[in-house]
Each structure stands twice: as C-alpha cells, then as structure tokens.
Design a protein around this motif. Sequence first.
Motif, PDB file in Angstrom:
ATOM      1  N   LYS A 295       0.785  -1.325   0.081  1.00  0.00           N
ATOM      2  CA  LYS A 295       0.065   0.079   0.190  1.00  0.00           C
ATOM      3  C   LYS A 295       0.983   1.190  -0.029  1.00  0.00           C
ATOM      4  O   LYS A 295       1.944   1.216   0.901  1.00  0.00           O
ATOM      5  CB  LYS A 295      -0.957  -0.022   1.244  1.00  0.00           C
ATOM      6  CG  LYS A 295      -1.918   1.299   1.405  1.00  0.00           C
ATOM      7  CD  LYS A 295      -2.665   1.157   2.382  1.00  0.00           C
ATOM      8  CE  LYS A 295      -3.718   2.432   2.264  1.00  0.00           C
ATOM      9  NZ  LYS A 295      -3.522   3.392   3.054  1.00  0.00           N
ATOM     10  N   SER A 359      -0.284   0.783  10.940  1.00  0.00           N
ATOM     11  CA  SER A 359      -0.100  -0.048   9.653  1.00  0.00           C
ATOM     12  C   SER A 359      -0.968  -1.422  10.011  1.00  0.00           C
ATOM     13  O   SER A 359      -0.942  -1.891  10.976  1.00  0.00           O
ATOM     14  CB  SER A 359       1.213  -0.541   9.466  1.00  0.00           C
ATOM     15  OG  SER A 359       1.370  -1.364   8.310  1.00  0.00           O
ATOM     16  N   ARG A 363      -0.015  -6.623   4.931  1.00  0.00           N
ATOM     17  CA  ARG A 363       0.478  -5.726   3.739  1.00  0.00           C
ATOM     18  C   ARG A 363       1.827  -4.890   4.147  1.00  0.00           C
ATOM     19  O   ARG A 363       2.023  -4.662   5.192  1.00  0.00           O
ATOM     20  CB  ARG A 363      -0.500  -4.939   2.940  1.00  0.00           C
ATOM     21  CG  ARG A 363      -0.961  -3.864   4.075  1.00  0.00           C
ATOM     22  CD  ARG A 363      -1.675  -2.921   3.318  1.00  0.00           C
ATOM     23  NE  ARG A 363      -1.766  -1.876   4.216  1.00  0.00           N
ATOM     24  CZ  ARG A 363      -2.861  -0.977   4.657  1.00  0.00           C
ATOM     25  NH1 ARG A 363      -4.058  -1.655   4.007  1.00  0.00           N
ATOM     26  NH2 ARG A 363      -2.807  -0.053   5.378  1.00  0.00           N
ATOM     27  N   ARG A 364       2.574  -4.760   3.173  1.00  0.00           N
ATOM     28  CA  ARG A 364       3.833  -3.728   3.261  1.00  0.00           C
ATOM     29  C   ARG A 364       3.263  -2.546   3.126  1.00  0.00           C
ATOM     30  O   ARG A 364       2.782  -2.107   2.118  1.00  0.00           O
ATOM     31  CB  ARG A 364       4.890  -4.362   2.295  1.00  0.00           C
ATOM     32  CG  ARG A 364       6.299  -3.659   2.719  1.00  0.00           C
ATOM     33  CD  ARG A 364       7.439  -4.094   1.767  1.00  0.00           C
ATOM     34  NE  ARG A 364       7.636  -5.536   2.073  1.00  0.00           N
ATOM     35  CZ  ARG A 364       8.638  -6.357   1.529  1.00  0.00           C
ATOM     36  NH1 ARG A 364       9.330  -5.502   0.596  1.00  0.00           N
ATOM     37  NH2 ARG A 364       8.982  -7.462   1.808  1.00  0.00           N
ATOM     38  N   ASP A 365       3.532  -1.493   4.018  1.00  0.00           N
ATOM     39  CA  ASP A 365       2.902  -0.110   3.759  1.00  0.00           C
ATOM     40  C   ASP A 365       4.210   0.848   3.556  1.00  0.00           C
ATOM     41  O   ASP A 365       5.487   0.763   4.058  1.00  0.00           O
ATOM     42  CB  ASP A 365       2.380   0.479   5.022  1.00  0.00           C
ATOM     43  CG  ASP A 365       1.058  -0.077   5.242  1.00  0.00           C
ATOM     44  OD1 ASP A 365       0.485  -0.505   4.347  1.00  0.00           O
ATOM     45  OD2 ASP A 365       0.362   0.701   6.132  1.00  0.00           O
ATOM     46  N   ILE A 367       5.703   4.618   3.413  1.00  0.00           N
ATOM     47  CA  ILE A 367       5.291   5.728   3.938  1.00  0.00           C
ATOM     48  C   ILE A 367       6.259   6.865   3.418  1.00  0.00           C
ATOM     49  O   ILE A 367       7.392   6.709   3.703  1.00  0.00           O
ATOM     50  CB  ILE A 367       5.429   5.768   5.635  1.00  0.00           C
ATOM     51  CG1 ILE A 367       4.758   4.441   6.100  1.00  0.00           C
ATOM     52  CG2 ILE A 367       5.009   7.201   6.203  1.00  0.00           C
ATOM     53  CD1 ILE A 367       3.206   4.654   6.084  1.00  0.00           C
ATOM     54  N   SER A 387      -3.745   8.623  -0.512  1.00  0.00           N
ATOM     55  CA  SER A 387      -2.690   8.204  -1.508  1.00  0.00           C
ATOM     56  C   SER A 387      -2.859   8.335  -2.937  1.00  0.00           C
ATOM     57  O   SER A 387      -2.044   8.223  -3.769  1.00  0.00           O
ATOM     58  CB  SER A 387      -2.605   6.513  -1.151  1.00  0.00           C
ATOM     59  OG  SER A 387      -3.778   5.872  -2.077  1.00  0.00           O
TER      60      SER A 387
END
Length: 421
Positions: A295, A359, A363-365, A367, A387
């Motif tokens: 994300k 978070s 899922r990998r966030d 930033i 986003s």
Amino acid sequence: MSNNTRDMLGRKGLTPVDEALNILLTSLEATPLRSETIPLYETLDRVTATAIISPEDLPSHARSTMDGFAVHAADTFGATESMPGYLRIVGEVLMGELPKITVERGACAKISTGGLLPPGTDAVIMLEHTVPIDETMLEVVKPVGVGTNLIAIGEDIARGTPALPVGHRLRPQDLGLLAGLGIAQVTVSHRPSVGILSTGDEIVPYTTTPPPGKIRDINSITISGLVKRAGALVTDYGIVSDRIEHFLPALETAVAENDIVLFSGGSSVGMRDLGEQAIESLGEPGILVHGVALKPGKPIIIGLSENTPIFGLPGHPVSAMVCFDFFVLPAIRHLSGLQGRDKLPSPVIKAVLARNINSAPGRRDLIRVQLTKKENDWVAEPVLGKSGAITTLSRAHGWFLIDEHSQGVTKGTPIEVTLYP
Ligand code: AMP
Ligand code: MG
C-alpha cells in the motif's frame, strides 16, 4: 469481475511483494540481453556488457608524485639536518619526454610532479627536504626509502588485471579509468525501450483544460521521467480509452515495439478485467501476478507476452510511482544488464521517525517522509494525505517501509529512508 479476480484482490489473494518480484525477475532470466559497442564519451551511465581487463600497465613508466629530485634511495640513507648528504645534480627531467639523462650512484636529477623517473633511480626526494648548494650540487637533509614519492609501473592498475566487472554502471571515474587505459570503445548493454500508455475515458492531455468530469494526465509525464531516470528509452503512446477495442490494439503495438510496456489506469473495480483480458490475449505466459500486498500499489498487474514484461500500474499517480519503483525499476535494471538484482534502487539514510504510524498487518506499507536535520539526526516526518494525492510524493524526500508483520512504528524509532533521486 471474474471470481478469479475478486479472489486475487481480496487481502488473502494478494501476492507478497518479495514473491511478486521474484516471480517477475525469474521470468526475465531467459530474456537474452543485447549489447552494442559505442565510443567511450557516450558511455556515461551505461552498463558494461563484458568484464574489462586492463590491456596495459598504468602508469606505463614510474612517475614522480612530487616536485623534487629523482635519486637512488640508498644514497640518501642516514641524511639528517646535522649530517646532510650531498648529491651531484646531473640534469632535469623534462615533462612529457622519456628521460635521456643517466643518473649514476651519488647523482640526482631535478624532476616535477608527473615526470618519468630516469633509469636506475628508485625514489624522489621532495624539494622541501633539500638545499641546493649551486647548479650542480644538492644537500639532502632527510632520507627517502625505495619507491617514495613515485607511482610505480602498473601500480594504479597492472596489465591483465580486472578493470571493471560486467554489469557495472559506468560512472565518471570509470570513464576516467578507461581513458587512462586508452579504451576508446566500450561494449555496453542495450538500453531497454519502454512503451507507456495512460488509460481512462476521463483522462485528457495536461496541455488542455479538462471539461467537467475529466482530469489531466499526470502519469504519462511522471512515468516517462522515471523511465529516463532508470536509464531506459521511453516511447509515449498517449492516452487510450478504457474500451478493449481501443486499448488492445494500442497495447499490442507497444508490445511489438518495446522491451517493456507500462500502462496506467484500469485498476478500479469493473475495469480490472480489462487489463487482465488484454494481457492474456497477447499470448503466453500472460498474467504472472495480479494484486500485491503493498500500500499504495495493491492492484498492480504484472504480465509477460513472450519475453516482454507488461505492467498494469494502478491509475492513482502515487500508486503508479510506487509500483514503478518496486517492480518496473528492477525489471529495467535487469534488462539493462545490471547485476545485483536485490540491490535497493536508491541511496538509503538512517533517520528517526517523528510520529507514530499505524499499519495493517498482512501488507507492506510505504510511508512517504520529509527529512529535516535535528542536531546529529535526520528526522523523518510522514507526509500525510490520501494516497491519490500527487503532492504527497512531490513533498516527500523519500520513503520507508512498514513490513507485513508490523502493526505500526512508534515515534522515535530508527528507520531507513530510501531517498528519491
Ligand atoms: P484506475 O486505476 O483507472 O481505476 O484509476 C484510479 C484513479 O487514478 C482514478 O481516480 C483515475 O481517474 C486516476 N487516474 C488514472 N490514470 C490517471 C492519469 N494518467 N493521471 C492522473 N490520474 C489518473
Ligand atoms: Mg481508469
């Protein structure tokens, strides 16, 4: 939407980022890399297609690194301020010429930085450590060892030793090395050509004023900038409608004419099948990945038509750029012949997080952050905002990741920020 697509885009069906990247890069392994031989002055940022072995010794003659006198080191042993040694000055080494002077034991020759050492001499004594008595006699007040103040034959690089590895991006200093070795033509990998398209009935060129309901095309120019930064060649196929009868022929042309094809848009519910359908109709192996646990960037489609990777990037400009960095850039790097496929695309610096960030696990966030220097630390302030907002990227200096297992990162945590170049 097909059941298949729905499953893939649910949290459970998402492919982890590392796995998606691995699928992609593994599928590119079979792609043959092409190379070309071009003049050295055109090779900046290009990638070596072969290892380069030094064809000669650099330097080819021992050269002085100081202004002073070329001597036999043994003649200076024991010389001090109170007990100086004396040497006969038999001449001067002229720059750019092979020295013709013979310097016997007990003698010396004046030499400038870069001058070639006369045969037999094995050291240079600095001007500052000598006292000229007259034109023909020199007082030496300090001893020099063999090899002092000179660069020996082949000391920089010896003939037959590796100069540059294969798969190496040529930097200015590498060009300097090749120039020093007289390598005027270099075999480099072909630059991948990348075709880009923007899809969406609502998208109009940024040069126009959008009528109600339409928006300007942000992605074409952002993505073409990213492609150029990655060292690849870009062809912009413009804006195409969401209708398969318009989109498919445009995509087909781009695939026929390029090494990599990117289209943006088509990630919204209802449109997802379009990208999938188009990629599938371009032949085997078709879709490799649809939907990643990232994300922003979740709806990305990665496909392959024979050897040509096709990326369906999400339409949101932020997601599109993130997907580019995570998936397209490694593919370009691979097809550029660069080695070290797991390397990060950009420099990373250590920083301290300025506030708590939550978070969702699974899922990998990514930033986005702005950096400011506070005393000795870089402090990373998250750039907040939707986003879809391009300003969140424009304001960001870089980004950091919150991994799949984490529920968030607390203020004050040391993080690694990848800088936008
Ligand atoms: P899509 O992936 O087509 O569903 O698009 C997601 C969002 O990104 C929508 O709000 C689109 O209008 C927007 N979008 C798609 N393509 C572009 C583009 N080239 N430039 C700016 N926004 C875009
Ligand atoms: Mg769209």
